[in-house]
Motif scaffolding. Structure first.
Motif, PDB file in Angstrom:
ATOM      1  N   LEU A 221       0.835  -1.207   0.000  1.00 16.83           N
ATOM      2  CA  LEU A 221       0.000   0.000   0.000  1.00 16.83           C
ATOM      3  C   LEU A 221       0.870   1.257   0.000  1.00 16.83           C
ATOM      4  CD1 LEU A 221      -2.650   1.554   0.303  1.00 16.83           C
ATOM      5  CD2 LEU A 221      -2.527   1.130   2.772  1.00 16.83           C
ATOM      6  N   VAL A 222       1.902   1.293   0.830  1.00 15.93           N
ATOM      7  CA  VAL A 222       2.768   2.479   0.899  1.00 15.93           C
ATOM      8  C   VAL A 222       3.493   2.691  -0.422  1.00 15.93           C
ATOM      9  CG1 VAL A 222       4.800   3.471   2.031  1.00 15.93           C
ATOM     10  CG2 VAL A 222       3.043   2.330   3.402  1.00 15.93           C
ATOM     11  N   VAL A 223       4.025   1.614  -0.985  1.00 20.28           N
ATOM     12  CA  VAL A 223       4.714   1.720  -2.277  1.00 20.28           C
ATOM     13  C   VAL A 223       3.739   2.179  -3.351  1.00 20.28           C
ATOM     14  CG1 VAL A 223       5.873   0.399  -4.096  1.00 20.28           C
ATOM     15  CG2 VAL A 223       6.491   0.034  -1.691  1.00 20.28           C
ATOM     16  N   GLY A 224       2.521   1.640  -3.334  1.00 21.80           N
ATOM     17  CA  GLY A 224       1.520   2.039  -4.316  1.00 21.80           C
ATOM     18  C   GLY A 224       1.159   3.502  -4.214  1.00 21.80           C
ATOM     19  N   LEU A 225       1.000   3.993  -2.978  1.00 19.98           N
ATOM     20  CA  LEU A 225       0.677   5.405  -2.789  1.00 19.98           C
ATOM     21  C   LEU A 225       1.799   6.293  -3.308  1.00 19.98           C
ATOM     22  CD1 LEU A 225      -0.976   7.742  -1.550  1.00 19.98           C
ATOM     23  CD2 LEU A 225       0.231   7.311   0.605  1.00 19.98           C
ATOM     24  N   LEU A 226       3.038   5.943  -2.970  1.00 19.32           N
ATOM     25  CA  LEU A 226       4.168   6.770  -3.391  1.00 19.32           C
ATOM     26  C   LEU A 226       4.405   6.711  -4.895  1.00 19.32           C
ATOM     27  CD1 LEU A 226       6.565   5.880  -0.445  1.00 19.32           C
ATOM     28  CD2 LEU A 226       5.451   8.083  -0.849  1.00 19.32           C
ATOM     29  N   ALA A 234      -4.605   5.135  -9.667  1.00 21.48           N
ATOM     30  CA  ALA A 234      -5.475   5.251  -8.499  1.00 21.48           C
ATOM     31  C   ALA A 234      -6.557   4.173  -8.503  1.00 21.48           C
ATOM     32  CB  ALA A 234      -6.109   6.644  -8.461  1.00 21.48           C
ATOM     33  N   VAL A 235      -7.159   3.940  -9.669  1.00 20.83           N
ATOM     34  CA  VAL A 235      -8.228   2.947  -9.773  1.00 20.83           C
ATOM     35  C   VAL A 235      -7.681   1.543  -9.522  1.00 20.83           C
ATOM     36  CG1 VAL A 235      -9.882   1.869 -11.356  1.00 20.83           C
ATOM     37  CG2 VAL A 235      -9.620   4.368 -11.314  1.00 20.83           C
ATOM     38  N   ILE A 236      -6.531   1.246 -10.092  1.00 17.91           N
ATOM     39  CA  ILE A 236      -5.934  -0.086  -9.918  1.00 17.91           C
ATOM     40  C   ILE A 236      -5.545  -0.315  -8.457  1.00 17.91           C
ATOM     41  CG2 ILE A 236      -3.928  -1.513 -10.489  1.00 17.91           C
ATOM     42  CD1 ILE A 236      -4.006  -0.194 -13.297  1.00 17.91           C
ATOM     43  N   LEU A 237      -4.934   0.701  -7.838  1.00 21.06           N
ATOM     44  CA  LEU A 237      -4.519   0.562  -6.446  1.00 21.06           C
ATOM     45  C   LEU A 237      -5.733   0.386  -5.530  1.00 21.06           C
ATOM     46  CD1 LEU A 237      -2.275   0.534  -4.345  1.00 21.06           C
ATOM     47  CD2 LEU A 237      -2.411   3.049  -4.257  1.00 21.06           C
ATOM     48  N   ALA A 238      -6.804   1.123  -5.796  1.00 17.00           N
ATOM     49  CA  ALA A 238      -8.019   0.992  -4.978  1.00 17.00           C
ATOM     50  C   ALA A 238      -8.550  -0.434  -5.036  1.00 17.00           C
ATOM     51  CB  ALA A 238      -9.080   1.988  -5.443  1.00 17.00           C
ATOM     52  N   LEU A 375     -15.477   2.629  -4.157  1.00 16.65           N
ATOM     53  CA  LEU A 375     -15.659   4.006  -4.616  1.00 16.65           C
ATOM     54  C   LEU A 375     -14.951   4.995  -3.698  1.00 16.65           C
ATOM     55  CD1 LEU A 375     -19.419   3.991  -5.714  1.00 16.65           C
ATOM     56  CD2 LEU A 375     -17.380   3.871  -7.157  1.00 16.65           C
ATOM     57  N   VAL A 376     -14.990   4.728  -2.393  1.00 18.57           N
ATOM     58  CA  VAL A 376     -14.321   5.618  -1.437  1.00 18.57           C
ATOM     59  C   VAL A 376     -12.827   5.671  -1.723  1.00 18.57           C
ATOM     60  CG1 VAL A 376     -13.647   5.875   0.984  1.00 18.57           C
ATOM     61  CG2 VAL A 376     -16.029   5.392   0.403  1.00 18.57           C
ATOM     62  N   PHE A 377     -12.216   4.509  -1.954  1.00 15.11           N
ATOM     63  CA  PHE A 377     -10.764   4.489  -2.168  1.00 15.11           C
ATOM     64  C   PHE A 377     -10.395   4.982  -3.564  1.00 15.11           C
ATOM     65  CE2 PHE A 377     -10.566   2.304   1.790  1.00 15.11           C
ATOM     66  CZ  PHE A 377      -9.282   2.526   2.265  1.00 15.11           C
ATOM     67  N   GLU A 378     -11.216   4.710  -4.573  1.00 14.21           N
ATOM     68  CA  GLU A 378     -10.939   5.265  -5.904  1.00 14.21           C
ATOM     69  C   GLU A 378     -10.944   6.792  -5.846  1.00 14.21           C
ATOM     70  OE1 GLU A 378     -12.694   1.766  -8.884  1.00 14.21           O
ATOM     71  OE2 GLU A 378     -13.877   3.572  -8.457  1.00 14.21           O
ATOM     72  N   ALA A 379     -11.973   7.356  -5.198  1.00 10.59           N
ATOM     73  CA  ALA A 379     -12.059   8.819  -5.096  1.00 10.59           C
ATOM     74  C   ALA A 379     -10.888   9.373  -4.296  1.00 10.59           C
ATOM     75  CB  ALA A 379     -13.382   9.200  -4.449  1.00 10.59           C
ATOM     76  N   LEU A 380     -10.545   8.687  -3.216  1.00 10.71           N
ATOM     77  CA  LEU A 380      -9.446   9.169  -2.384  1.00 10.71           C
ATOM     78  C   LEU A 380      -8.130   9.172  -3.148  1.00 10.71           C
ATOM     79  CD1 LEU A 380      -8.131   9.991   0.296  1.00 10.71           C
ATOM     80  CD2 LEU A 380      -7.989   7.550   0.878  1.00 10.71           C
ATOM     81  N   PHE A 381      -7.797   8.071  -3.776  1.00 11.33           N
ATOM     82  CA  PHE A 381      -6.509   7.997  -4.479  1.00 11.33           C
ATOM     83  C   PHE A 381      -6.429   9.001  -5.625  1.00 11.33           C
ATOM     84  CE2 PHE A 381      -6.093   3.400  -2.907  1.00 11.33           C
ATOM     85  CZ  PHE A 381      -5.262   3.778  -1.868  1.00 11.33           C
ATOM     86  N   CYS A 382      -7.564   9.273  -6.263  1.00 10.04           N
ATOM     87  CA  CYS A 382      -7.554  10.285  -7.330  1.00 10.04           C
ATOM     88  C   CYS A 382      -7.236  11.680  -6.770  1.00 10.04           C
ATOM     89  CB  CYS A 382      -8.888  10.283  -8.067  1.00 10.04           C
ATOM     90  SG  CYS A 382      -9.109   8.902  -9.206  1.00 10.04           S
ATOM     91  N   THR A 383      -7.740  11.966  -5.567  1.00  9.76           N
ATOM     92  CA  THR A 383      -7.475  13.282  -4.976  1.00  9.76           C
ATOM     93  C   THR A 383      -6.064  13.381  -4.397  1.00  9.76           C
ATOM     94  OG1 THR A 383      -8.394  12.594  -2.826  1.00  9.76           O
ATOM     95  CG2 THR A 383      -9.891  13.629  -4.392  1.00  9.76           C
TER      96      THR A 383
END
Length: 386
Positions: A221-226, A234-238, A375-383
């Protein structure tokens, strides 16, 4: 090992409760009968409540290195005079509280006290709390209520004002690492890493130290965020995060059901492969009932996702630490990812880091309001894209 040895980083509170138990045992003082034990997630508030209950009713006050049978029963949840209400649901139901009140009026079976523990009392709706209020204000003379909540502010003032409040601290990384080393048997380097990543949460630290996949999912998760650069990332990581959370939850519930089934066989004197008698089949199959398992998986999945949000926030916390030149004093949570976090701290403004922590908090509220996890995580990662 005394009943208090498993309580991590709460020595002042433990000393207070030891004195309280000793004073009432010697007849010098009457113990308060309604307590509110407050502490952030992972501080050990439920474990402290069980330890206090064991000390109150055990003949050795929970102090012996060899726990008495009473202490063992309390900690295992099998003592007839200690009742624990925990829930896998969003709220604690009014009928559950009414049942507790009926239990509290009964005389203890073998002890001086009947102890009622309510975990997560903050999950009660106001009308449910009102049912409990009179019992908290005027308990039966043989009953002690131990209520647990994240903070006193999470409980209605009417309850708060009628209890003795104990506020727990966040255990230090050193205290958590010591616990993992001494009580769980984890080697010191892994214990120190798990404690640092868990940020004082004892239960999560234990997970990181004992379950390789949980720690691997956090690292991913940390590597994906960075590595987020595009909306498609963002969609794939979510999707990966939600799937991993569901897998973790399913594996945990499967382990819990298997443990419950083993204990059922043991209690009823049945061997591992022995056929379940017809009269016991209903109770046995209820342990792994589809509806119950599905609810437990759903609830635990959300707990894992909430933990993931804390992990995301820790990255931006580390960004802020580097931006403010505070690494030597505050340290980094995600030390293994320092280089990538340092790069992000250059690309992101200080306000940008703060804004992203607030976006994560908003995602947590949406998740708590039963929003679709994906949907919550897709929206979050996009922002969170930079």
């Amino acid at each position: 090992m005394s009943v208090w040895d498993a309580i991590v980083g709460q020595q002042p509170t433990v000393d207070l409760l030891k004195r309280t138990v000793a004073a009432q045992a010697q007849g010098h003082d009457e113990v308060a009968q309604s307590w509110l034990i407050c502490g952030p997630p992972g501080s050990g508030r439920s474990n402290l409540a069980r330890a206090f209950a064991a000390a109150l009713i055990s003949p050795d006050q929970g102090l012996s290195d060899q726990p008495t049978r009473v202490t063992q029963q309390v900690l295992a949840g099998t003592h007839p005079d200690v009742t624990v209400l925990s829930t896998n649901k969003v709220t604690i139901g009014i009928n559950e509280v009414r049942d507790l009140i009926m239990t509290s009026e009964q005389m203890p079976s073998t002890s001086r006290w009947r102890v009622i523990i309510i975990e997560d009392v903050d999950r009660m709706l106001e009308r449910t709390t009102n049912v409990l209020l009179k019992e908290i204000e005027e308990p039966a003379e043989h009953t002690i209520w131990l209520l647990c909540a994240p903070s006193a502010q999470d409980v209605l003032p009417t309850i708060r004002s009628r209890t003795r409040v104990l506020n727990l601290a966040v255990p230090s990384n050193t205290a958590v690492a010591d616990f993992l080393t001494d009580q769980v048997g984890v080697d010191r380097p892994l214990a120190a890493k798990a404690a640092r990543l868990a940020q004082g949460h004892i239960g999560i630290a234990r997970l990181y130290a004992t379950r390789d996949q949980v720690l691997a999912d956090r690292d991913e998760l940390v590597v994906g965020l960075l590595g987020l650069r595009r909306a498609s990332d963002a969609v794939i990581l979510a999707g990966r995060v939600v799937d991993a959370a569901r897998d973790q939850a399913t594996a945990t519930v499967d382990d819990e059901v298997a443990k419950d089934e083993r204990e059922f066989r043991q209690i009823n004197g049945l061997r591992d492969k022995e056929r379940i008698p017809r009269q016991l089949r209903g109770a046995y199959h209820a342990l792994g009932g589809k509806d119950q398992v599905r609810r437990r998986v759903t609830r635990l999945t959300r707990d894992v996702l909430d933990r993931n949000l804390s992990t995301l926030a820790s990255v931006y916390r580390d960004v802020g630490v580097l931006q403010n030149g505070a690494e030597e004093k505050a340290g980094l949570v995600n030390l293994e990812n320092r280089a990538a976090i340092a790069d992000l701290s250059v690309r992101l403004s200080r306000q940008g880091a703060i804004d992203r922590i607030q976006l994560i908090a908003r995602a947590r509220r949406r998740l708590a309001a039963n929003g679709s996890p994906l949907l919550v995580f897709e929206a979050l990662f996009c922002t969170l894209l930079v």
